[in-house]
Design a protein around this motif. Sequence first.
Motif, PDB file in Angstrom:
ATOM      1  N   GLN A  46       0.759  -1.039   0.076  1.00 33.24           N
ATOM      2  CA  GLN A  46      -0.024   0.096   0.011  1.00 33.24           C
ATOM      3  C   GLN A  46       0.881   1.177   0.010  1.00 33.24           C
ATOM      4  O   GLN A  46       0.511   2.198  -0.460  1.00 33.24           O
ATOM      5  CB  GLN A  46      -0.932  -0.264   1.228  1.00 33.24           C
ATOM      6  CG  GLN A  46      -2.064   1.007   1.171  1.00 33.24           C
ATOM      7  CD  GLN A  46      -2.895   1.033   2.406  1.00 33.24           C
ATOM      8  OE1 GLN A  46      -3.026   0.135   3.070  1.00 33.24           O
ATOM      9  NE2 GLN A  46      -3.417   2.255   2.830  1.00 33.24           N
ATOM     10  N   SER A  47       1.796   1.335   0.645  1.00 31.83           N
ATOM     11  CA  SER A  47       2.831   2.165   0.855  1.00 31.83           C
ATOM     12  C   SER A  47       3.437   2.524  -0.595  1.00 31.83           C
ATOM     13  O   SER A  47       3.643   3.633  -0.953  1.00 31.83           O
ATOM     14  CB  SER A  47       3.905   2.173   1.909  1.00 31.83           C
ATOM     15  OG  SER A  47       3.250   2.129   3.267  1.00 31.83           O
ATOM     16  N   LEU A  48       3.952   1.394  -1.022  1.00 31.50           N
ATOM     17  CA  LEU A  48       4.495   1.558  -2.568  1.00 31.50           C
ATOM     18  C   LEU A  48       3.633   2.267  -3.560  1.00 31.50           C
ATOM     19  O   LEU A  48       4.107   2.901  -4.227  1.00 31.50           O
ATOM     20  CB  LEU A  48       4.624   0.164  -2.994  1.00 31.50           C
ATOM     21  CG  LEU A  48       5.321  -0.161  -4.328  1.00 31.50           C
ATOM     22  CD1 LEU A  48       6.699   0.420  -4.574  1.00 31.50           C
ATOM     23  CD2 LEU A  48       5.113  -1.529  -5.039  1.00 31.50           C
ATOM     24  N   GLU A  49       2.280   1.700  -3.265  1.00 25.29           N
ATOM     25  CA  GLU A  49       1.474   2.309  -4.362  1.00 25.29           C
ATOM     26  C   GLU A  49       1.039   3.673  -4.149  1.00 25.29           C
ATOM     27  O   GLU A  49       1.154   4.509  -5.233  1.00 25.29           O
ATOM     28  CB  GLU A  49       0.117   1.692  -4.407  1.00 25.29           C
ATOM     29  CG  GLU A  49       0.067   0.312  -5.048  1.00 25.29           C
ATOM     30  CD  GLU A  49       0.670   0.048  -6.240  1.00 25.29           C
ATOM     31  OE1 GLU A  49       0.459   0.799  -7.066  1.00 25.29           O
ATOM     32  OE2 GLU A  49       1.724  -0.874  -6.587  1.00 25.29           O
ATOM     33  N   THR A  50       1.271   4.148  -2.911  1.00 23.48           N
ATOM     34  CA  THR A  50       0.818   5.662  -2.858  1.00 23.48           C
ATOM     35  C   THR A  50       2.210   6.299  -3.146  1.00 23.48           C
ATOM     36  O   THR A  50       1.988   7.393  -3.786  1.00 23.48           O
ATOM     37  CB  THR A  50       0.702   5.761  -1.153  1.00 23.48           C
ATOM     38  OG1 THR A  50      -0.294   5.265  -0.744  1.00 23.48           O
ATOM     39  CG2 THR A  50       0.497   7.443  -0.879  1.00 23.48           C
ATOM     40  N   VAL A  51       3.395   5.977  -2.981  1.00 22.12           N
ATOM     41  CA  VAL A  51       4.437   6.733  -3.300  1.00 22.12           C
ATOM     42  C   VAL A  51       4.755   6.800  -4.978  1.00 22.12           C
ATOM     43  O   VAL A  51       5.018   7.764  -5.418  1.00 22.12           O
ATOM     44  CB  VAL A  51       5.779   6.073  -2.641  1.00 22.12           C
ATOM     45  CG1 VAL A  51       7.170   6.688  -3.280  1.00 22.12           C
ATOM     46  CG2 VAL A  51       5.767   6.291  -1.269  1.00 22.12           C
ATOM     47  N   ARG A  52       4.200   5.509  -5.571  1.00 30.06           N
ATOM     48  CA  ARG A  52       4.255   5.773  -6.867  1.00 30.06           C
ATOM     49  C   ARG A  52       3.246   6.739  -7.567  1.00 30.06           C
ATOM     50  O   ARG A  52       3.751   7.399  -8.404  1.00 30.06           O
ATOM     51  CB  ARG A  52       3.991   4.305  -7.630  1.00 30.06           C
ATOM     52  CG  ARG A  52       5.467   3.484  -7.345  1.00 30.06           C
ATOM     53  CD  ARG A  52       4.922   1.888  -8.017  1.00 30.06           C
ATOM     54  NE  ARG A  52       6.131   1.312  -7.971  1.00 30.06           N
ATOM     55  CZ  ARG A  52       6.390  -0.159  -8.388  1.00 30.06           C
ATOM     56  NH1 ARG A  52       5.210  -0.780  -8.538  1.00 30.06           N
ATOM     57  NH2 ARG A  52       7.471  -0.852  -8.521  1.00 30.06           N
ATOM     58  N   ASP A  53       2.079   6.764  -6.852  1.00 26.36           N
ATOM     59  CA  ASP A  53       0.902   7.695  -7.327  1.00 26.36           C
ATOM     60  C   ASP A  53       1.438   8.978  -7.476  1.00 26.36           C
ATOM     61  O   ASP A  53       1.318   9.873  -8.020  1.00 26.36           O
ATOM     62  CB  ASP A  53      -0.310   7.247  -6.774  1.00 26.36           C
ATOM     63  CG  ASP A  53      -1.422   8.481  -6.839  1.00 26.36           C
ATOM     64  OD1 ASP A  53      -1.746   8.522  -8.071  1.00 26.36           O
ATOM     65  OD2 ASP A  53      -1.836   9.025  -6.016  1.00 26.36           O
ATOM     66  N   ILE A  54       2.110   9.590  -6.250  1.00 22.36           N
ATOM     67  CA  ILE A  54       2.495  10.624  -5.850  1.00 22.36           C
ATOM     68  C   ILE A  54       3.564  11.155  -6.929  1.00 22.36           C
ATOM     69  O   ILE A  54       3.626  12.114  -7.390  1.00 22.36           O
ATOM     70  CB  ILE A  54       2.974  10.866  -4.364  1.00 22.36           C
ATOM     71  CG1 ILE A  54       1.892  10.632  -3.424  1.00 22.36           C
ATOM     72  CG2 ILE A  54       3.719  12.244  -4.253  1.00 22.36           C
ATOM     73  CD1 ILE A  54       0.889  11.952  -3.467  1.00 22.36           C
ATOM     74  N   THR A  55       4.803  10.071  -7.024  1.00 22.94           N
ATOM     75  CA  THR A  55       5.712  10.476  -8.254  1.00 22.94           C
ATOM     76  C   THR A  55       4.829  10.566  -9.390  1.00 22.94           C
ATOM     77  O   THR A  55       5.390  11.645 -10.161  1.00 22.94           O
ATOM     78  CB  THR A  55       6.609   9.071  -8.142  1.00 22.94           C
ATOM     79  OG1 THR A  55       7.137   9.013  -6.849  1.00 22.94           O
ATOM     80  CG2 THR A  55       7.792   9.524  -8.927  1.00 22.94           C
ATOM     81  N   THR A  56       3.945   9.868  -9.756  1.00 26.46           N
ATOM     82  CA  THR A  56       3.291  10.227 -11.167  1.00 26.46           C
ATOM     83  C   THR A  56       2.706  11.630 -11.289  1.00 26.46           C
ATOM     84  O   THR A  56       2.801  12.183 -12.206  1.00 26.46           O
ATOM     85  CB  THR A  56       2.322   8.960 -11.485  1.00 26.46           C
ATOM     86  OG1 THR A  56       2.940   7.640 -11.435  1.00 26.46           O
ATOM     87  CG2 THR A  56       1.492   9.266 -12.545  1.00 26.46           C
ATOM     88  N   ARG A  57       1.955  11.943  -9.991  1.00 27.96           N
ATOM     89  CA  ARG A  57       1.274  13.168 -10.079  1.00 27.96           C
ATOM     90  C   ARG A  57       2.128  14.370  -9.908  1.00 27.96           C
ATOM     91  O   ARG A  57       1.624  15.320 -10.689  1.00 27.96           O
ATOM     92  CB  ARG A  57       0.304  13.253  -8.980  1.00 27.96           C
ATOM     93  CG  ARG A  57      -1.016  12.228  -9.368  1.00 27.96           C
ATOM     94  CD  ARG A  57      -2.024  12.227  -8.309  1.00 27.96           C
ATOM     95  NE  ARG A  57      -1.711  12.709  -6.952  1.00 27.96           N
ATOM     96  CZ  ARG A  57      -2.504  12.919  -6.122  1.00 27.96           C
ATOM     97  NH1 ARG A  57      -3.542  12.269  -5.922  1.00 27.96           N
ATOM     98  NH2 ARG A  57      -1.978  13.204  -4.775  1.00 27.96           N
TER      99      ARG A  57
END
Length: 187
Positions: A46-57
């Motif tokens: 879950q932390s991985l997905e959040t960090v990847r989402d923030i990096t994309t945005r």
Amino acid sequence: MQGEHDVVVCRLGHRPGRDERMTTHVGLTARALGADRVVFPKNAGQSLETVRDITTRFGGPFEAELDGEQGALIRDWEGAVVHLTMYGERVQDVEGEVREAHAGEPLLVVVGGEKVPFEVYDHADWNVGVTNQPHSEVAGLAVFLDRLFDGRELEREWADAEQVVLPEETGKTVVSPEELEESERDE
């Protein structure tokens, strides 16, 4: 994959349900304050997905990954290893030495979550404390990275962002990079 001058943050340990927010914030802090990559334990998806989402945005470059063999990552690291702990040498006493070592090799910054095995203390080139007082590992990571980069990370340019936060005294304005360029042309 390890580059010559990479700074990689390893979040050691993760207790699902208890550490979600803290583990995520370790990754977000690593990203925002100059690290190139964060490595989470396998159970921190879950932390991985959040960090990847923030990096994309909000832009990169920055990488986040899961690794079930963090002990091996630390043992086999080809470069300097810093372990952030309240039981370490004072950051202000070793920051120059760490910066000098990092100038020629990659740096692994280990941030513990649960009880850290003694092998981590033993394998680290530096066990570094920020104030040697109990506080958040996120705060320790932020202070350490700021000291490592001499504040240069605060001027970082972000590539491929979908959103940009405009600095302002009050309020919150988030725009697309195109809207930012347009407003800068109009000034």
